[in-house]
Design a protein around this motif. Structure first.
Motif, short mmCIF file in Angstrom:
data_model
loop_
_atom_site.label_atom_id
_atom_site.label_comp_id
_atom_site.label_asym_id
_atom_site.label_seq_id
_atom_site.Cartn_x
_atom_site.Cartn_y
_atom_site.Cartn_z
N PRO A 55 0.81 -1.21 0.00
CA PRO A 55 0.00 0.00 0.00
C PRO A 55 0.85 1.28 0.00
N THR A 56 2.16 1.14 0.17
CA THR A 56 3.05 2.30 0.23
C THR A 56 4.38 1.98 -0.46
N GLU A 57 5.10 3.02 -0.83
CA GLU A 57 6.45 2.86 -1.39
C GLU A 57 7.49 3.38 -0.41
N GLN A 58 7.21 3.24 0.87
CA GLN A 58 8.12 3.70 1.92
C GLN A 58 8.84 2.52 2.55
N ALA A 59 9.84 1.98 1.86
CA ALA A 59 10.59 0.83 2.36
C ALA A 59 11.64 1.28 3.38
N THR A 60 11.79 0.48 4.43
CA THR A 60 12.82 0.69 5.43
C THR A 60 13.72 -0.55 5.40
N LEU A 61 14.95 -0.40 4.92
CA LEU A 61 15.82 -1.55 4.68
C LEU A 61 16.40 -2.13 5.96
N ALA A 62 16.52 -3.45 5.95
CA ALA A 62 17.16 -4.19 7.04
C ALA A 62 17.95 -5.32 6.41
N GLY A 63 18.85 -5.90 7.17
CA GLY A 63 19.63 -7.02 6.66
C GLY A 63 20.76 -6.56 5.78
N ASP A 64 21.01 -7.31 4.70
CA ASP A 64 22.18 -7.03 3.86
C ASP A 64 21.87 -6.18 2.63
N HIS A 65 20.79 -5.41 2.68
CA HIS A 65 20.44 -4.55 1.56
C HIS A 65 20.86 -3.11 1.85
N VAL A 66 21.39 -2.44 0.82
CA VAL A 66 21.89 -1.09 0.99
C VAL A 66 21.08 -0.04 0.24
N ARG A 67 20.24 -0.48 -0.69
CA ARG A 67 19.45 0.48 -1.46
C ARG A 67 18.16 -0.16 -1.94
N ALA A 68 17.10 0.65 -1.95
CA ALA A 68 15.79 0.23 -2.48
C ALA A 68 15.36 1.26 -3.51
N VAL A 69 14.90 0.78 -4.67
CA VAL A 69 14.39 1.69 -5.70
C VAL A 69 13.07 1.15 -6.21
N TRP A 70 12.15 2.06 -6.50
CA TRP A 70 10.87 1.73 -7.12
C TRP A 70 10.95 2.15 -8.57
N LEU A 71 10.75 1.20 -9.48
CA LEU A 71 10.92 1.45 -10.91
C LEU A 71 9.73 0.92 -11.70
N ALA A 72 9.50 1.54 -12.86
CA ALA A 72 8.55 0.97 -13.81
C ALA A 72 9.11 -0.38 -14.26
N PRO A 73 8.24 -1.34 -14.61
CA PRO A 73 8.73 -2.66 -15.01
C PRO A 73 9.80 -2.63 -16.10
N ASP A 74 9.64 -1.78 -17.12
CA ASP A 74 10.64 -1.73 -18.18
C ASP A 74 11.98 -1.20 -17.67
N GLU A 75 11.95 -0.27 -16.71
CA GLU A 75 13.19 0.22 -16.11
C GLU A 75 13.85 -0.86 -15.25
N ALA A 76 13.04 -1.63 -14.54
CA ALA A 76 13.58 -2.71 -13.70
C ALA A 76 14.30 -3.75 -14.55
N LEU A 77 13.76 -4.02 -15.72
CA LEU A 77 14.37 -5.02 -16.61
C LEU A 77 15.73 -4.58 -17.13
N GLU A 78 16.04 -3.29 -17.04
CA GLU A 78 17.35 -2.80 -17.47
C GLU A 78 18.42 -3.03 -16.41
N ARG A 79 18.03 -3.35 -15.19
CA ARG A 79 19.00 -3.62 -14.12
C ARG A 79 19.62 -5.00 -14.33
N ASP A 80 20.73 -5.23 -13.66
CA ASP A 80 21.46 -6.48 -13.80
C ASP A 80 20.84 -7.54 -12.87
N LEU A 81 19.69 -8.06 -13.27
CA LEU A 81 19.00 -9.11 -12.53
C LEU A 81 19.28 -10.45 -13.19
N ASN A 82 19.12 -11.55 -12.43
CA ASN A 82 19.27 -12.86 -13.08
C ASN A 82 18.07 -13.14 -13.97
N SER A 83 18.20 -14.12 -14.84
CA SER A 83 17.18 -14.39 -15.84
C SER A 83 15.84 -14.80 -15.23
N THR A 84 15.86 -15.51 -14.10
CA THR A 84 14.61 -15.91 -13.44
C THR A 84 13.84 -14.68 -12.97
#
Length: 127
Positions: free
Chosen positions: A87-116
């Motif tokens: 319901p919100t885009e206000q993420a508060t990171l914990a654990g081994d994550h250093v950054r959170a970004v909210w992207l349009a699906p086409d922008e997300a696909l441009e990131r270096d993600l694995n094929s799955t």
């Protein structure tokens, strides 16, 4: 001889602005939010727990959109990827994550993600 088998769950997590969440871990790798399923835990509550622990977000989770299995080290791994909403885009990171970004699906696909994970984003469509 028994083999170790890890079960990981991820979410293509959409916020109210129709963008999805990607997390960057300490190694500089981008990934969908989620985590490993605990022994005795049901899949959907387990994924909701993992999302809450890593992002602070309370997500509603739909059914799985993609499953994948592969061999690693002396065992194997299985990942289930679900479509989910926050319901919100206000993420508060914990654990081994250093950054959170909210992207349009086409922008997300441009990131270096694995094929799955890229395939899961494609299957999830636009919220």
């Amino acid at each position: 001889m028994s083999r170790q088998f890890a079960v990981t769950q991820k979410a293509v997590l959409f916020g109210p602005e129709r963008r999805l969440l990607l997390l960057e871990n300490e190694a500089g790798v981008w990934e969908l939010p989620g985590g490993q399923l605990h022994t005795g835990e049901q899949p959907v509550p387990g994924l909701q727990r993992a999302i809450r622990e890593t992002t602070g977000l309370d997500a509603s989770v739909d059914g799985p959109i993609l499953n994948s299995a592969w061999e690693i080290d002396e065992g194997g791994a299985f990942a289930a990827v679900y479509r989910a909403r926050s319901p919100t885009e206000q993420a508060t990171l914990a654990g081994d994550h250093v950054r959170a970004v909210w992207l349009a699906p086409d922008e997300a696909l441009e990131r270096d993600l694995n094929s799955t994970q890229k395939r899961a984003i494609e299957l999830a469509g636009d919220a």
